[in-house]
Scaffold this motif. Sequence first.
Motif, PDB file in Angstrom:
ATOM      1  N   LYS A 157      16.077  13.837   4.254  1.00  0.00           N
ATOM      2  CA  LYS A 157      16.810  12.762   4.929  1.00  0.00           C
ATOM      3  C   LYS A 157      17.811  12.071   4.007  1.00  0.00           C
ATOM      4  N   CYS A 158      17.481  11.983   2.725  1.00  0.00           N
ATOM      5  CA  CYS A 158      18.380  11.278   1.804  1.00  0.00           C
ATOM      6  C   CYS A 158      19.067  12.234   0.823  1.00  0.00           C
ATOM      7  N   ALA A 159      19.040  13.527   1.133  1.00  0.00           N
ATOM      8  CA  ALA A 159      19.691  14.538   0.284  1.00  0.00           C
ATOM      9  C   ALA A 159      21.175  14.211   0.135  1.00  0.00           C
ATOM     10  N   GLY A 160      21.668  14.377  -1.071  1.00  0.00           N
ATOM     11  CA  GLY A 160      23.073  14.107  -1.353  1.00  0.00           C
ATOM     12  C   GLY A 160      23.357  12.638  -1.610  1.00  0.00           C
ATOM     13  N   VAL A 161      22.349  11.789  -1.352  1.00  0.00           N
ATOM     14  CA  VAL A 161      22.515  10.350  -1.569  1.00  0.00           C
ATOM     15  C   VAL A 161      21.669   9.895  -2.757  1.00  0.00           C
ATOM     16  N   ARG A 162      20.422  10.332  -2.767  1.00  0.00           N
ATOM     17  CA  ARG A 162      19.532   9.961  -3.873  1.00  0.00           C
ATOM     18  C   ARG A 162      18.399  10.970  -3.978  1.00  0.00           C
ATOM     19  N   LEU A 163      17.823  11.046  -5.153  1.00  0.00           N
ATOM     20  CA  LEU A 163      16.634  11.839  -5.425  1.00  0.00           C
ATOM     21  C   LEU A 163      15.460  10.855  -5.412  1.00  0.00           C
ATOM     22  N   ILE A 164      14.426  11.175  -4.676  1.00  0.00           N
ATOM     23  CA  ILE A 164      13.288  10.256  -4.591  1.00  0.00           C
ATOM     24  C   ILE A 164      12.645  10.103  -5.972  1.00  0.00           C
ATOM     25  N   PRO A 174       0.843  -1.193   0.000  1.00  0.00           N
ATOM     26  CA  PRO A 174       0.000   0.000   0.000  1.00  0.00           C
ATOM     27  C   PRO A 174       0.881   1.247   0.000  1.00  0.00           C
ATOM     28  N   MET A 175       0.489   2.234  -0.772  1.00  0.00           N
ATOM     29  CA  MET A 175       1.254   3.486  -0.788  1.00  0.00           C
ATOM     30  C   MET A 175       0.366   4.646  -1.197  1.00  0.00           C
ATOM     31  N   LEU A 176       0.783   5.804  -0.734  1.00  0.00           N
ATOM     32  CA  LEU A 176       0.096   7.036  -1.089  1.00  0.00           C
ATOM     33  C   LEU A 176       0.357   7.322  -2.568  1.00  0.00           C
ATOM     34  N   TYR A 177      -0.650   7.803  -3.262  1.00  0.00           N
ATOM     35  CA  TYR A 177      -0.447   8.179  -4.665  1.00  0.00           C
ATOM     36  C   TYR A 177      -0.981   9.577  -4.905  1.00  0.00           C
ATOM     37  N   ARG A 178      -0.601  10.107  -6.049  1.00  0.00           N
ATOM     38  CA  ARG A 178      -1.087  11.405  -6.502  1.00  0.00           C
ATOM     39  C   ARG A 178      -1.797  11.191  -7.828  1.00  0.00           C
ATOM     40  N   PRO A 179      -3.069  11.588  -7.919  1.00  0.00           N
ATOM     41  CA  PRO A 179      -3.740  11.472  -9.215  1.00  0.00           C
ATOM     42  C   PRO A 179      -3.212  12.529 -10.184  1.00  0.00           C
ATOM     43  N   VAL A 185       4.555  17.395  -2.608  1.00  0.00           N
ATOM     44  CA  VAL A 185       5.066  17.973  -1.357  1.00  0.00           C
ATOM     45  C   VAL A 185       4.132  19.079  -0.865  1.00  0.00           C
ATOM     46  N   GLY A 186       3.545  19.830  -1.788  1.00  0.00           N
ATOM     47  CA  GLY A 186       2.599  20.868  -1.407  1.00  0.00           C
ATOM     48  C   GLY A 186       1.403  20.310  -0.641  1.00  0.00           C
ATOM     49  N   ASP A 187       0.972  19.095  -1.018  1.00  0.00           N
ATOM     50  CA  ASP A 187      -0.159  18.453  -0.341  1.00  0.00           C
ATOM     51  C   ASP A 187       0.276  17.594   0.843  1.00  0.00           C
ATOM     52  N   TYR A 188       1.474  17.047   0.768  1.00  0.00           N
ATOM     53  CA  TYR A 188       1.986  16.124   1.796  1.00  0.00           C
ATOM     54  C   TYR A 188       3.417  16.524   2.161  1.00  0.00           C
ATOM     55  N   PRO A 189       3.563  17.529   3.021  1.00  0.00           N
ATOM     56  CA  PRO A 189       4.887  18.065   3.351  1.00  0.00           C
ATOM     57  C   PRO A 189       5.876  17.038   3.902  1.00  0.00           C
ATOM     58  N   ARG A 190       5.381  15.942   4.435  1.00  0.00           N
ATOM     59  CA  ARG A 190       6.319  14.930   4.953  1.00  0.00           C
ATOM     60  C   ARG A 190       7.243  14.391   3.863  1.00  0.00           C
ATOM     61  N   PHE A 191       6.839  14.490   2.608  1.00  0.00           N
ATOM     62  CA  PHE A 191       7.698  14.028   1.524  1.00  0.00           C
ATOM     63  C   PHE A 191       8.923  14.929   1.352  1.00  0.00           C
ATOM     64  N   ALA A 192       8.803  16.188   1.703  1.00  0.00           N
ATOM     65  CA  ALA A 192       9.976  17.077   1.722  1.00  0.00           C
ATOM     66  C   ALA A 192      10.939  16.617   2.810  1.00  0.00           C
ATOM     67  N   VAL A 241      -4.171   7.998 -15.027  1.00  0.00           N
ATOM     68  CA  VAL A 241      -2.772   8.144 -14.610  1.00  0.00           C
ATOM     69  C   VAL A 241      -2.699   8.520 -13.135  1.00  0.00           C
ATOM     70  N   ILE A 242      -1.820   7.808 -12.414  1.00  0.00           N
ATOM     71  CA  ILE A 242      -1.492   8.180 -11.040  1.00  0.00           C
ATOM     72  C   ILE A 242       0.030   8.152 -10.882  1.00  0.00           C
ATOM     73  N   TYR A 243       0.517   8.763  -9.821  1.00  0.00           N
ATOM     74  CA  TYR A 243       1.953   8.795  -9.531  1.00  0.00           C
ATOM     75  C   TYR A 243       2.203   8.210  -8.150  1.00  0.00           C
ATOM     76  N   VAL A 244       3.288   7.434  -8.041  1.00  0.00           N
ATOM     77  CA  VAL A 244       3.743   6.944  -6.745  1.00  0.00           C
ATOM     78  C   VAL A 244       5.180   7.406  -6.538  1.00  0.00           C
ATOM     79  N   PHE A 245       5.601   7.424  -5.293  1.00  0.00           N
ATOM     80  CA  PHE A 245       6.860   8.053  -4.902  1.00  0.00           C
ATOM     81  C   PHE A 245       7.697   7.053  -4.099  1.00  0.00           C
ATOM     82  N   ALA A 246       8.887   6.760  -4.567  1.00  0.00           N
ATOM     83  CA  ALA A 246       9.759   5.774  -3.920  1.00  0.00           C
ATOM     84  C   ALA A 246      10.555   6.433  -2.798  1.00  0.00           C
ATOM     85  N   SER A 247       9.826   6.937  -1.823  1.00  0.00           N
ATOM     86  CA  SER A 247      10.473   7.707  -0.752  1.00  0.00           C
ATOM     87  C   SER A 247      11.219   6.829   0.232  1.00  0.00           C
ATOM     88  N   GLY A 248      10.685   5.643   0.521  1.00  0.00           N
ATOM     89  CA  GLY A 248      11.300   4.805   1.545  1.00  0.00           C
ATOM     90  C   GLY A 248      11.443   5.543   2.862  1.00  0.00           C
TER      91      GLY A 248
END
Length: 142
Positions: free
Chosen positions: A127-134, A48-53, A115-122, A60-67
């Motif tokens: 947390k992974c800045a400099g290592v990977r782009l989500i 299960p994961m949060l998506y963006r329509p 991120v505008g709708d779900y700031p926790r993604f920022a 079409v929907i979008y999912v985010f590999a934030s981990g």
Amino acid sequence: MADPHAFNEAIVEEFRAKGGQLGGNYEGEPVVLVHSVGRKTGVLRVKPMLYRPHAEDTNVIYVFASGAGRPKNPAWYQNITSAGRITIEVGPETYEAEVRELKGDERDAVFAAHVGDYPRFADFQAKCAGVRLIPVVELTRI
């Protein structure tokens, strides 16, 4: 720490029992169930994961590999991008979807809107800045 597989299984059960609706921390949030087969294990998992329509296209929907900001991409991301085509459950519907990873400005625009709708993604990206782009993955109904 609680078993993440048991946690996900409980969400999947609730999702299916309530036609795609969830309560608790996920009440009112758009959640999709993404089916992926492990590239190494061959095991089918349902995540299960949060998506963006998509703003205009209901196919079409979008999912985010934030981990949750971990330094490595989640396994499901590698599994679905290598598969190219997967099964997803959105609300009461189950269907096949084509997988496409967004890149560059296209990725950045979708991620910023999310991120505008779900700031926790920022926070996850920080947390992974400099290592990977989500990664942002587009799932299009076939």
